[in-house]
Scaffold this motif. Structure first.
Motif, PDB file in Angstrom:
ATOM      1  N   LYS A 150      -2.063  -6.224  -4.468  1.00 17.72           N
ATOM      2  CA  LYS A 150      -1.293  -5.581  -5.544  1.00 17.72           C
ATOM      3  C   LYS A 150      -0.239  -6.543  -6.097  1.00 17.72           C
TER       4      LYS A 150
ATOM      5  N   GLU B 250      -4.438   7.588   4.548  1.00 15.91           N
ATOM      6  CA  GLU B 250      -5.900   7.626   4.424  1.00 15.91           C
ATOM      7  C   GLU B 250      -6.547   6.648   5.408  1.00 15.91           C
ATOM      8  N   LEU B 251      -5.998   5.443   5.505  1.00 15.31           N
ATOM      9  CA  LEU B 251      -6.549   4.455   6.443  1.00 15.31           C
ATOM     10  C   LEU B 251      -6.499   4.974   7.878  1.00 15.31           C
TER      11      LEU B 251
ATOM     12  N   ASP C  33      -3.677  -2.700   5.454  1.00 11.90           N
ATOM     13  CA  ASP C  33      -2.442  -2.351   4.754  1.00 11.90           C
ATOM     14  C   ASP C  33      -1.815  -3.613   4.160  1.00 11.90           C
TER      15      ASP C  33
ATOM     16  N   MET D  74       0.856  -1.180   0.000  1.00  9.13           N
ATOM     17  CA  MET D  74       0.000   0.000   0.000  1.00  9.13           C
ATOM     18  C   MET D  74       0.897   1.236   0.000  1.00  9.13           C
ATOM     19  N   ARG D  75       0.532   2.191  -0.766  1.00  4.84           N
ATOM     20  CA  ARG D  75       1.313   3.427  -0.819  1.00  4.84           C
ATOM     21  C   ARG D  75       1.176   4.190   0.492  1.00  4.84           C
TER      22      ARG D  75
ATOM     23  N   ARG E 153     -14.357  -1.791   5.798  1.00  5.96           N
ATOM     24  CA  ARG E 153     -13.384  -2.155   4.752  1.00  5.96           C
ATOM     25  C   ARG E 153     -12.819  -3.547   4.991  1.00  5.96           C
TER      26      ARG E 153
ATOM     27  N   GLY F 165      -3.881  -4.961   1.253  1.00  6.66           N
ATOM     28  CA  GLY F 165      -3.684  -4.137   0.071  1.00  6.66           C
ATOM     29  C   GLY F 165      -2.400  -4.469  -0.648  1.00  6.66           C
ATOM     30  N   ARG F 166      -1.349  -4.723   0.120  1.00  5.69           N
ATOM     31  CA  ARG F 166      -0.063  -5.087  -0.492  1.00  5.69           C
ATOM     32  C   ARG F 166      -0.129  -6.455  -1.154  1.00  5.69           C
TER      33      ARG F 166
ATOM     34  N   ASP G  16      -2.068   5.898   0.832  1.00  8.55           N
ATOM     35  CA  ASP G  16      -3.152   4.985   1.191  1.00  8.55           C
ATOM     36  C   ASP G  16      -3.137   4.688   2.687  1.00  8.55           C
TER      37      ASP G  16
END
Length: 53
Positions: A49, A8-9, A42, A1-2, A20, A45-46, A5
């Motif tokens: 991706k 934002e979380l 997080d 996750m950037r 979420r 999300g990683r 991001d």
């Protein structure tokens, strides 16, 4: 996750994080603290991706 991001979380409420986590099918989410939810989202999300790459 950037980083953006993750930032934002960290701004979301626990209820928003929980929602979420539900969408991401994260297990044991009901037992997690707010910070644990951020970490789990997080990580999810990683992983998502990497599998898309």
């Amino acid at each position: 996750m950037r980083v953006a991001d993750l930032r934002e979380l960290r701004q979301l409420s626990k209820a928003e994080l929980y929602q979420r986590a539900t969408e991401q099918k994260i297990t044991d989410r009901s037992k997690m603290s707010r910070e644990q939810l951020v970490d789990a989202l997080d990580s999810a999300g990683r992983r998502r991706k990497k599998s898309a790459a």
